[in-house]
Scaffold this motif. Structure first.
Motif, PDB file in Angstrom:
ATOM      1  N   VAL A 277       0.836  -1.198   0.000  1.00 38.44           N
ATOM      2  CA  VAL A 277       0.000   0.000   0.000  1.00 38.44           C
ATOM      3  C   VAL A 277       0.872   1.249   0.000  1.00 38.44           C
ATOM      4  N   TYR A 278       1.933   1.245   0.801  1.00 36.61           N
ATOM      5  CA  TYR A 278       2.867   2.369   0.809  1.00 36.61           C
ATOM      6  C   TYR A 278       3.477   2.579  -0.574  1.00 36.61           C
ATOM      7  N   GLY A 279       3.830   1.501  -1.244  1.00 34.77           N
ATOM      8  CA  GLY A 279       4.421   1.604  -2.577  1.00 34.77           C
ATOM      9  C   GLY A 279       3.495   2.239  -3.597  1.00 34.77           C
ATOM     10  N   HIS A 280       2.187   2.105  -3.368  1.00 35.74           N
ATOM     11  CA  HIS A 280       1.202   2.670  -4.294  1.00 35.74           C
ATOM     12  C   HIS A 280       0.518   3.914  -3.713  1.00 35.74           C
ATOM     13  N   LEU A 281       1.066   4.452  -2.654  1.00 32.79           N
ATOM     14  CA  LEU A 281       0.421   5.545  -1.932  1.00 32.79           C
ATOM     15  C   LEU A 281       0.248   6.804  -2.774  1.00 32.79           C
ATOM     16  N   GLY A 282       1.236   7.063  -3.639  1.00 36.76           N
ATOM     17  CA  GLY A 282       1.189   8.296  -4.426  1.00 36.76           C
ATOM     18  C   GLY A 282       1.856   9.467  -3.738  1.00 36.76           C
ATOM     19  N   TYR A 283       2.287   9.248  -2.501  1.00 38.44           N
ATOM     20  CA  TYR A 283       2.996  10.250  -1.707  1.00 38.44           C
ATOM     21  C   TYR A 283       4.286   9.625  -1.164  1.00 38.44           C
ATOM     22  N   GLU A 284       5.295  10.443  -0.992  1.00 40.14           N
ATOM     23  CA  GLU A 284       6.520   9.962  -0.344  1.00 40.14           C
ATOM     24  C   GLU A 284       6.496  10.394   1.116  1.00 40.14           C
ATOM     25  N   ILE A 285       6.410   9.455   2.020  1.00 38.46           N
ATOM     26  CA  ILE A 285       6.286   9.785   3.443  1.00 38.46           C
ATOM     27  C   ILE A 285       7.567   9.519   4.226  1.00 38.46           C
ATOM     28  N   TYR A 286       8.555   8.894   3.599  1.00 31.78           N
ATOM     29  CA  TYR A 286       9.818   8.687   4.310  1.00 31.78           C
ATOM     30  C   TYR A 286      10.522  10.024   4.528  1.00 31.78           C
ATOM     31  N   PRO A 287      11.095  10.239   5.711  1.00 32.64           N
ATOM     32  CA  PRO A 287      11.829  11.491   5.961  1.00 32.64           C
ATOM     33  C   PRO A 287      13.198  11.477   5.283  1.00 32.64           C
ATOM     34  N   LYS A 288      13.749  12.663   5.113  1.00 29.42           N
ATOM     35  CA  LYS A 288      15.039  12.805   4.437  1.00 29.42           C
ATOM     36  C   LYS A 288      16.144  12.038   5.156  1.00 29.42           C
ATOM     37  N   TRP A 289      16.136  12.087   6.500  1.00 29.06           N
ATOM     38  CA  TRP A 289      17.209  11.437   7.247  1.00 29.06           C
ATOM     39  C   TRP A 289      17.203   9.922   7.020  1.00 29.06           C
ATOM     40  N   LEU A 290      16.008   9.359   6.810  1.00 29.88           N
ATOM     41  CA  LEU A 290      15.923   7.915   6.618  1.00 29.88           C
ATOM     42  C   LEU A 290      16.439   7.503   5.247  1.00 29.88           C
ATOM     43  N   VAL A 291      15.991   8.173   4.198  1.00 25.13           N
ATOM     44  CA  VAL A 291      16.399   7.764   2.849  1.00 25.13           C
ATOM     45  C   VAL A 291      17.866   8.059   2.588  1.00 25.13           C
ATOM     46  N   ASN A 292      18.460   8.927   3.404  1.00 25.01           N
ATOM     47  CA  ASN A 292      19.887   9.225   3.243  1.00 25.01           C
ATOM     48  C   ASN A 292      20.775   8.446   4.199  1.00 25.01           C
ATOM     49  N   SER A 293      20.169   7.640   5.061  1.00 26.83           N
ATOM     50  CA  SER A 293      20.960   6.864   6.022  1.00 26.83           C
ATOM     51  C   SER A 293      21.570   5.641   5.357  1.00 26.83           C
ATOM     52  N   ALA A 294      22.523   5.029   6.050  1.00 24.18           N
ATOM     53  CA  ALA A 294      23.252   3.882   5.499  1.00 24.18           C
ATOM     54  C   ALA A 294      22.319   2.727   5.153  1.00 24.18           C
ATOM     55  N   VAL A 295      21.316   2.504   5.993  1.00 26.56           N
ATOM     56  CA  VAL A 295      20.358   1.426   5.737  1.00 26.56           C
ATOM     57  C   VAL A 295      19.203   1.915   4.871  1.00 26.56           C
ATOM     58  N   GLY A 296      18.699   3.102   5.185  1.00 29.99           N
ATOM     59  CA  GLY A 296      17.528   3.622   4.501  1.00 29.99           C
ATOM     60  C   GLY A 296      17.700   3.808   3.006  1.00 29.99           C
ATOM     61  N   LYS A 297      18.922   4.063   2.560  1.00 29.82           N
ATOM     62  CA  LYS A 297      19.122   4.291   1.128  1.00 29.82           C
ATOM     63  C   LYS A 297      18.877   3.035   0.301  1.00 29.82           C
ATOM     64  N   TRP A 298      18.862   1.880   0.984  1.00 29.31           N
ATOM     65  CA  TRP A 298      18.605   0.620   0.278  1.00 29.31           C
ATOM     66  C   TRP A 298      17.135   0.223   0.322  1.00 29.31           C
ATOM     67  N   LEU A 299      16.339   0.943   1.114  1.00 28.01           N
ATOM     68  CA  LEU A 299      14.917   0.625   1.181  1.00 28.01           C
ATOM     69  C   LEU A 299      14.202   1.106  -0.073  1.00 28.01           C
ATOM     70  N   ASN A 300      13.236   0.323  -0.524  1.00 25.95           N
ATOM     71  CA  ASN A 300      12.405   0.804  -1.624  1.00 25.95           C
ATOM     72  C   ASN A 300      11.489   1.904  -1.091  1.00 25.95           C
ATOM     73  N   THR A 301      11.100   2.801  -1.949  1.00 24.69           N
ATOM     74  CA  THR A 301      10.259   3.917  -1.542  1.00 24.69           C
ATOM     75  C   THR A 301       9.015   3.986  -2.418  1.00 24.69           C
ATOM     76  N   SER A 302       8.050   4.736  -1.945  1.00 29.25           N
ATOM     77  CA  SER A 302       6.854   4.965  -2.752  1.00 29.25           C
ATOM     78  C   SER A 302       7.229   5.694  -4.044  1.00 29.25           C
ATOM     79  N   THR A 303       8.198   6.571  -3.953  1.00 25.93           N
ATOM     80  CA  THR A 303       8.687   7.279  -5.133  1.00 25.93           C
ATOM     81  C   THR A 303       9.224   6.305  -6.164  1.00 25.93           C
ATOM     82  N   ASN A 304      10.001   5.362  -5.705  1.00 23.50           N
ATOM     83  CA  ASN A 304      10.612   4.370  -6.583  1.00 23.50           C
ATOM     84  C   ASN A 304       9.548   3.613  -7.372  1.00 23.50           C
TER      85      ASN A 304
END
Length: 265
Positions: A188-215
Motif C-alpha cells: 500500500v505504501y508503494g502505491h500511496l502516491g505520496y513519499e512519506i519517508y523522511p530525508k534522514w531515513l532515505v539518506n541513512s546507510a540502511v535507509g538508502k537501500w529501502l524501496n520507496t513509494s517514489t521508486n
C-alpha cells in the motif's frame, strides 16, 4: 457436498474475508488520510501532481477483490493435506524458539524481495506483459487501492510466493500472517502516491537501500526500471534503477522552507 468440500469452502471464505478486510482497512485508511482528509497537508509530498480519476479507483478496487479470490484459493491449497506435508510449516513455536520465529519473518521478506524482482521483471517481457502485467499498469498514477489490482494470471504469480517461502524455510502460521501483513502495508505504501519517508531515513546507510513509494510510483509512470519491492538491492546490483530516481526523491523529501522565508519571497 462432502464434509471435506464443505470445510474447504468454509476455509476459502474465511481467507477471502481476512484478505478483503485487511485490504479495506490498510488501503482505506491510507486513502482516507492522503486523498480525502488532509491531502493539502501533504501536497509537497505528492509524487505526481494530478490525482487518479474516480474510474481508476473503481477499477483498482474491483481487480483487487478479484485477486483475493485467487489468493484465498492459494491459501486453501497450501493448507490442504495434499500440499502442507511438503512444506516446512510447523505448529509449535517451541520447535524453533521465538528468536527463529522473528528471523523467519525477515527471511520471508528477503525471499519475497528476490522473488518479486525476478517475476516482476519477467512479466515486463514483451511476450508476457499484456497477458500478465498490463492490468496492474493501467494505474499509471496509482492510489493505495492499486496495491492488489492484478490480472488473474499475475495474481497467481504474486500469491505463489507463499508456496516458495513455506517450502524453503520452516515457518509458523502466525509468522506467515505477520509476513503477509507487512507485505500488505508495504505494498500500500508503494502505491500511496505520496513519499512519506523522511530525508534522514532515505539518506541513512540502511535507509538508502529501502524501496520507496517514489521508486515504485516512477515504475508505474515510466514502465521501466525500479522493479524491487521492499529493497532496492536488486535494482542497484543489476543497474535497473531509473536514472532520475535520486533526483526525484531528493526533491520530495526536502523539508518545506520556513514560513518567514515564504513571506519574504
Amino acid at each position: 457436498m462432502s464434509g471435506l468440500e464443505a470445510a474447504a469452502e468454509k476455509q476459502f471464505w474465511f481467507f477471502y474475508a481476512v484478505l478483503a478486510a485487511r485490504y479495506v482497512v490498510i488501503a482505506g485508511l491510507a486513502f482516507w488520510v492522503f486523498y480525502v482528509l488532509v491531502p493539502q497537508k501533504f501536497a509537497r509530498r505528492k509524487i505526481q501532481e494530478l490525482f487518479p480519476k474516480r474510474k481508476d479507483y473503481v477499477r483498482e478496487v474491483g481487480y483487487s477483490f478479484c485477486t483475493f479470490v485467487i489468493f484465498a484459493l492459494i491459501g486453501v491449497v497450501l493448507s490442504s493435506d495434499q500440499v502442507k506435508p511438503y512444506t516446512q510449516i510447523y505448529s509449535h513455536v517451541s520447535e524453533y524458539g521465538w528468536g527463529y520465529f522473528g528471523l523467519s519473518i525477515v527471511l520471508a521478506l528477503l525471499i519475497h524481495d528476490a522473488y518479486f524482482y525476478w517475476t516482476h521483471r519477467l512479466m515486463h517481457h514483451p511476450r508476457l506483459f499484456k497477458l500478465f502485467h498490463l492490468t496492474h499498469h493501467r494505474s499509471v498514477n496509482p492510489s493505495p487501492w492499486a496495491a492488489f489490482a492484478f490480472s488473474p494470471l499475475e495474481a497467481v504469480v504474486e500469491g505463489s510466493i507463499i508456496f516458495v517461502v513455506a517450502v524453503l524455510i520452516p515457518i509458523h502460521p502466525v509468522a506467515i500472517v505477520l509476513f503477509l501483513l507487512l507485505m500488505t502495508i508495504y505494498n500500500v505504501y508503494g502505491h500511496l502516491g505520496y513519499e512519506i519517508y523522511p530525508k534522514w531515513l532515505v539518506n541513512s546507510a540502511v535507509g538508502k537501500w529501502l524501496n520507496t513509494s517514489t521508486n515504485h510510483n516512477m515504475h508505474h509512470k515510466f514502465f521501466k526500471g525500479n522493479y524491487g519491492l521492499y529493497t532496492r538491492l536488486w535494482d542497484e546490483w543489476l543497474g535497473t534503477t531509473h536514472a532520475q530516481y535520486d533526483q526525484t526523491l531528493a526533491k520530495l523529501v526536502e523539508p518545506a522552507p520556513p514560513k518567514e522565508h515564504l513571506q519574504e519571497a
